[in-house]
Scaffold this active site. Structure first.
Site, short mmCIF file in Angstrom:
data_model
loop_
_atom_site.label_atom_id
_atom_site.label_comp_id
_atom_site.label_asym_id
_atom_site.label_seq_id
_atom_site.Cartn_x
_atom_site.Cartn_y
_atom_site.Cartn_z
N HIS A 1 49.55 10.00 -7.93
CA HIS A 1 48.69 9.56 -9.02
C HIS A 1 49.21 8.26 -9.61
O HIS A 1 50.32 7.82 -9.33
CB HIS A 1 48.53 10.65 -10.10
CG HIS A 1 49.71 10.87 -10.98
ND1 HIS A 1 49.66 11.65 -12.11
CD2 HIS A 1 50.99 10.42 -10.93
CE1 HIS A 1 50.83 11.67 -12.70
NE2 HIS A 1 51.66 10.94 -12.00
N HIS B 1 54.23 13.49 -6.92
CA HIS B 1 54.95 14.60 -7.57
C HIS B 1 54.80 15.84 -6.70
O HIS B 1 53.78 16.03 -6.04
CB HIS B 1 54.36 14.93 -8.94
CG HIS B 1 54.60 13.89 -9.98
ND1 HIS B 1 55.81 13.74 -10.62
CD2 HIS B 1 53.79 12.95 -10.51
CE1 HIS B 1 55.73 12.75 -11.50
NE2 HIS B 1 54.51 12.24 -11.45
N GLU C 1 55.09 19.29 -13.67
CA GLU C 1 55.02 18.01 -12.97
C GLU C 1 56.40 17.67 -12.41
O GLU C 1 56.53 17.08 -11.33
CB GLU C 1 54.53 16.91 -13.91
CG GLU C 1 54.20 15.62 -13.19
CD GLU C 1 53.51 14.64 -14.11
OE1 GLU C 1 52.28 14.49 -14.01
OE2 GLU C 1 54.21 14.04 -14.95
N HIS D 1 52.53 6.89 -7.22
CA HIS D 1 53.76 7.61 -6.87
C HIS D 1 53.38 9.08 -6.77
O HIS D 1 52.30 9.49 -7.19
CB HIS D 1 54.83 7.40 -7.95
CG HIS D 1 54.41 7.97 -9.26
ND1 HIS D 1 53.55 7.31 -10.10
CD2 HIS D 1 54.66 9.18 -9.83
CE1 HIS D 1 53.31 8.06 -11.16
NE2 HIS D 1 53.96 9.21 -11.03
N CYS E 1 55.06 6.16 -14.62
CA CYS E 1 53.87 6.78 -14.04
C CYS E 1 52.69 5.81 -13.96
O CYS E 1 51.64 6.17 -13.42
CB CYS E 1 53.48 8.04 -14.81
SG CYS E 1 54.38 9.50 -14.24
NI NI Z 1 53.69 10.68 -12.49
#
Ligand code: NI
Length: 137
Positions: free
Chosen positions: A16, A43, A126, A41, A35
């Site tokens: 995301h 997760h 996350e 990137h 982020c």
């Molecule tokens: Ni992130």
């Protein structure tokens, strides 16, 4: 009798980017930190779904965990696993993919399919240290 809380864990990997399209890259970095990396990137997300209710007197189950597993897989995991949450997932279109927003969309996807017991909470990890929980409206 008495309410029993039944849990199922699930896992998915997704990429995301957190950003507001009205902001510059600099402002997005200031608001969303790492982020907001413009090329995204990934997760490794973990979900914990809780269904609460009375036990069925004949089966002893609140919900058959095999059925809960299938609901999670068909209604949520199959849409998000190994996907880009900004571009690939119909129910995330136009929604900034924060953990908070993902967990609410997950609730909307699976709640209508829970017919034994009641969806009580969804927790979304996350990272090991950052997680959110939603209990419906
Ligand atoms: Ni992130």
């Amino acid at each position: 009798m008495g309410i029993v809380y039944v849990y199922r864990r699930a896992h998915f990997s997704a990429s995301h980017r957190l950003f507001d399209p009205n902001y510059s890259d600099e402002k997005n970095l200031a608001v969303f930190g790492k982020c907001s990396n413009p090329t995204g990137h990934g997760h490794n997300y973990y979900l914990e779904v809780c269904v609460a209710g009375e036990r069925n007197p004949s089966t002893g189950f609140v919900i058959d965990l095999k059925k809960l597993k299938i609901i999670l897989e068909e209604q949520f995991i199959s849409f998000v696993d190994h996907k880009n949450l900004n571009t690939d997932v119909p129910f995330m279109k136009g929604i900034n993919p924060t953990a908070e927003n993902i967990v609410v969309q997950c609730w909307k996807q699976i709640a209508p399919h829970i017919t034994e017991g009641k969806l009580y909470s969804i927790r979304l990890y996350e990272t090991e240290k950052n997680f959110v929980e939603y209990r419906g409206e």
